[in-house]
Design a protein around this motif. Sequence first.
Motif, PDB file in Angstrom:
ATOM      1  N   GLY A 150       0.614   8.356  -6.422  1.00 56.46           N
ATOM      2  CA  GLY A 150       0.445   9.837  -5.906  1.00 56.46           C
ATOM      3  C   GLY A 150      -0.735   9.734  -4.904  1.00 56.46           C
ATOM      4  N   ARG A 151      -1.472   8.609  -4.722  1.00 61.76           N
ATOM      5  CA  ARG A 151      -2.697   8.743  -3.762  1.00 61.76           C
ATOM      6  C   ARG A 151      -2.738   7.340  -3.268  1.00 61.76           C
ATOM      7  NH1 ARG A 151      -6.491   5.835  -6.435  1.00 61.76           N
ATOM      8  NH2 ARG A 151      -6.086   5.680  -8.660  1.00 61.76           N
ATOM      9  N   PRO A 152      -3.677   7.244  -2.169  1.00 60.99           N
ATOM     10  CA  PRO A 152      -3.866   5.917  -1.443  1.00 60.99           C
ATOM     11  C   PRO A 152      -4.677   5.148  -2.594  1.00 60.99           C
ATOM     12  CG  PRO A 152      -4.662   7.671  -0.067  1.00 60.99           C
ATOM     13  CD  PRO A 152      -4.148   8.338  -1.382  1.00 60.99           C
ATOM     14  N   VAL A 153      -4.071   3.835  -2.509  1.00 64.19           N
ATOM     15  CA  VAL A 153      -4.915   2.813  -3.560  1.00 64.19           C
ATOM     16  C   VAL A 153      -5.376   1.781  -2.590  1.00 64.19           C
ATOM     17  CG1 VAL A 153      -4.574   1.168  -5.565  1.00 64.19           C
ATOM     18  CG2 VAL A 153      -3.487   3.532  -5.425  1.00 64.19           C
ATOM     19  N   GLY A 155       0.737  -1.184  -0.010  1.00 57.27           N
ATOM     20  CA  GLY A 155       0.161   0.028   0.174  1.00 57.27           C
ATOM     21  C   GLY A 155       0.744   1.210  -0.036  1.00 57.27           C
ATOM     22  N   ASP A 156       1.863   1.184   0.619  1.00 55.78           N
ATOM     23  CA  ASP A 156       2.869   2.402   0.620  1.00 55.78           C
ATOM     24  C   ASP A 156       3.648   2.682  -0.326  1.00 55.78           C
ATOM     25  OD1 ASP A 156       3.839   4.260   2.393  1.00 55.78           O
ATOM     26  OD2 ASP A 156       5.635   3.376   2.892  1.00 55.78           O
TER      27      ASP A 156
END
Length: 136
Positions: A125-128, A117-118
């Motif tokens: 460029g955004r949380p997935v 996730g990190d």
Amino acid sequence: AILEIFRGNLFGAVVFGTYGPFWVIYGVLQTLYASGIPASAVNSAVALFLAMFAVLTFYFTIASLRTDMVLVAILALIFIGLVLLAIGAGTSTTGFTRAGGWVTLAFAVLAWYHAAGDVISATFGRPVLPVGSLRR
């Protein structure tokens, strides 16, 4: 740990800077130093070593309550695993050691998820992958 310093994440630097050496020291203790410890004291020495890191992990778990739910779960599982492994080593009970091993595998799976996730978030460029942010 070094990458976390560059990111300005002191918590990540301390945690990763603790567990890396932990595994190295644990391996050295088991392979090089265990033979120099009286056989009757090896299990107690390993149990004390694991218990010491369980205490640190408990502190880290409390501190992680301001990060995300996956990291809290990882640290809680590490704490439980270390306690089980310490009890197993201290009492020479394979059931506790086996349970500690399974808990260790569970936290490893979550840790891989968190790491993915990190990395993916940094790339996109955004949380997935959801980690359940606890930041306020």
